[in-house]
Design a protein around this motif. Structure first.
Motif, mmCIF file in Angstrom:
data_model
loop_
_atom_site.group_PDB
_atom_site.id
_atom_site.type_symbol
_atom_site.label_atom_id
_atom_site.label_comp_id
_atom_site.label_asym_id
_atom_site.label_seq_id
_atom_site.Cartn_x
_atom_site.Cartn_y
_atom_site.Cartn_z
ATOM 1 N N SER A 123 0.834 -1.202 0.000
ATOM 2 C CA SER A 123 0.000 0.000 0.000
ATOM 3 C C SER A 123 0.866 1.248 0.000
ATOM 4 O O SER A 123 0.588 2.227 -0.704
ATOM 5 N N ALA A 136 -1.763 -4.309 -8.487
ATOM 6 C CA ALA A 136 -2.861 -3.716 -7.731
ATOM 7 C C ALA A 136 -3.940 -4.758 -7.457
ATOM 8 O O ALA A 136 -4.546 -4.783 -6.374
ATOM 9 N N LEU A 191 -4.889 3.278 -4.220
ATOM 10 C CA LEU A 191 -5.282 2.712 -5.507
ATOM 11 C C LEU A 191 -6.306 3.600 -6.212
ATOM 12 O O LEU A 191 -6.192 3.866 -7.413
ATOM 13 N N VAL A 212 2.281 2.073 -3.391
ATOM 14 C CA VAL A 212 1.314 2.711 -4.290
ATOM 15 C C VAL A 212 1.059 4.150 -3.856
ATOM 16 O O VAL A 212 0.942 5.064 -4.679
ATOM 17 N N ARG A 229 -4.665 6.865 -7.376
ATOM 18 C CA ARG A 229 -3.767 6.638 -8.503
ATOM 19 C C ARG A 229 -4.537 6.387 -9.790
ATOM 20 O O ARG A 229 -4.188 6.914 -10.853
ATOM 21 N N GLY A 235 0.598 -3.022 -13.544
ATOM 22 C CA GLY A 235 -0.625 -2.645 -12.869
ATOM 23 C C GLY A 235 -1.387 -3.812 -12.274
ATOM 24 O O GLY A 235 -2.234 -3.624 -11.394
#
Length: 469
Positions: free
Chosen positions: A90, A196, A234, A93, A237, A193
């Motif tokens: 986390s 995620a 997330l 990110v 982003r 990606g």
């Protein structure tokens, strides 16, 4: 190598080492700042990493203090590692949310990217250990180990690929690893990606399968807080940042090509773009066939146009250099970058490797002919200068500006640039200068370590490596 002498004449240097300029410095004074520039703010270069690492330690303290809540102690340890894995992923990110505040706390984009990679890799590593330790009540490995193993292996492959970017050394290798590293930027980002998705699955796994969370409100609160941070990162982003940061449309009004590998592109934006000298912008060029790339702005902040220099280093940038044309529509995205010279002291040495000259060009243009109380030696190392942009402009600026000396270090004629060369260019005393360097990550890493060994105070070394993608 060519250097501008104190008398303003250009003369070839006969030795490998760069000669000192010898120019007398005017009395020290307040740093001059171009009109319209904002006051520079010092970056807290280690605060961000310390805060995020401290949170990881605090999580461990809380988990250990509460103690096992049913089940074997080994499972409690496994759950702690899983929780730390989720926090670190986390965190990796969160630092990519394009926040100027986060960039400052990590010392710039370079520090942010370093933490992103390190936290993500360690988080994946802890995630690998977590199911291996977890056992069912009869002492046998849990069925979750079998379910999570393929997903964990995929995550390991994705992390490895994330480090093998088209600009990494691996891209020059022969064989499958080199082929994988050279794949297009969009393909790399799309695969990267998927991590995620792994983070979301890991969060759900903890809620569904952790015995400790079900029996301890304190641990459940800690876990919920960590998941909230990860989900926020997330969403910010993927969604929020795209709604907040609207790209500025623009039109290419000039293209100059130099040799086969570089193009200087001038863009007329439909709306003003605010930036400071030396910052970079995420530029979307349709002919690249890829998503927007980060390029350093070479124009001065008061220019009505935005200019960038593009060096062909991958598939997308090669298409830009070869195919971009006047009249093409482009998009100008977020502006980032914290490398500044305005508060770097009266005696500065600006160092560039290859295309790393671009932020220095913006600095020279923004500063103009006068920099009261300061002197700068600009050192540019490159494999030849016949097909490079900005050379004539730099020479002209050095001849017309008392504050600037320019040194061109041609590595086809001389050995690679060394820390001794840089110190000599700045007058011969490492503890009397501030060095601001920009170039490839290997160059910046090597020169930075050598400069500190040569006596340059660590706080007087400011760098920006071209590693952000």
């Amino acid at each position: 190598m060519t250097t501008r002498t104190p008398r303003g004449r250009l003369a070839p240097a006969d030795a490998t080492a760069l000669p000192p300029s010898g120019a007398a410095l005017p009395p020290s004074g307040a740093a001059h700042r171009p009109a319209g520039a904002t006051a520079p703010r010092r970056a807290h270069r280690t605060a961000g990493g310390l805060i995020h690492a401290s949170i990881a330690v605090l999580i461990a303290i809380v988990w250990i203090t509460v103690g096992p809540v049913g089940g074997p102690l080994q499972n409690h340890v496994a759950e702690l590692l899983g929780l730390e894995s989720i926090w670190l992923m986390s965190s990796s990110v969160l630092v990519l949310t394009r926040s100027a505040r986060i960039d400052r706390w990590f010392g710039g984009v370079e520090g942010t990217l370093l933490w992103h990679r390190a936290a993500g890799a360690v988080g994946i590593g802890l995630g690998l250990v977590h199911p291996a330790l977890f056992v069912s009540s009869d002492g046998q490995p849990s069925v979750l180990v079998g379910l999570l193993s393929p997903l964990m292996m995929l995550a390991v492959v994705l992390v490895g690929w994330a480090f093998m970017t088209p600009t990494s050394r691996v891209a020059s290798w022969r064989g499958p690893l080199g082929w994988l590293a050279r794949r297009g930027y969009d393909r790399w980002r799309a695969i990267h990606g998927l991590l995620a998705v792994f983070l979301i699955v890991a969060m759900a796994h903890g809620i569904a399968d952790s015995a400790s969370l079900l029996k301890s409100p304190a641990l459940l609160i800690v876990y919920a807080g960590i998941c909230a941070v990860g989900l926020y990162a997330l969403l910010e982003r993927v969604l929020v940042s795209r709604l907040k940061m609207r790209d500025v449309p623009g039109t290419v009004v000039a293209v100059e090509r130099f040799g086969q590998g570089t193009a200087v592109i001038t863009i007329d934006p439909e709306r003003p773009v605010s930036y400071e000298a030396g910052q970079f912008i995420e530029l979307g060029v349709p002919v690249s066939g890829e998503r927007p790339h980060p390029f350093t702005i070479t124009s001065a902040p008061d220019s009505p146009h935005v200019q960038v220099a593009v060096h062909a280093s991958g598939a997308g940038t090669t298409h830009i250099v070869k195919d971009v044309a006047v009249g093409d529509r482009v998009s100008l995205g977020p502006v980032r970058g914290l490398l500044r010279y305005q508060d770097a002291g009266p005696r500065q040495v600006w160092v560039a490797g290859g295309i790393g000259i671009t932020p220095l060009i913006s600095w020279v243009r923004a500063q103009g002919e006068h920099y009261p109380g300061h002197h700068v030696d600009l050192v540019w190392s490159n494999r030849g200068f016949e097909d490079e942009p900005f050379v004539d402009e730099l020479v002209e600026a050095a001849l017309n500006s008392a504050w600037l000396d320019v040194h061109l270090h041609d590595t086809t004629r001389f050995s690679r640039l060394t820390a001794d060369d840089i110190v000599a260019a700045g007058g011969g005393s490492a503890d009397a200068i501030t060095v601001l360097a920009c170039g490839s990550a290997p160059m910046i890493s090597s020169l930075g370590a050598d400069l500190i060994d040569a006596g340059l105070p660590r706080e007087r070394l400011r760098t920006e490596a071209f590693a952000y993608r």
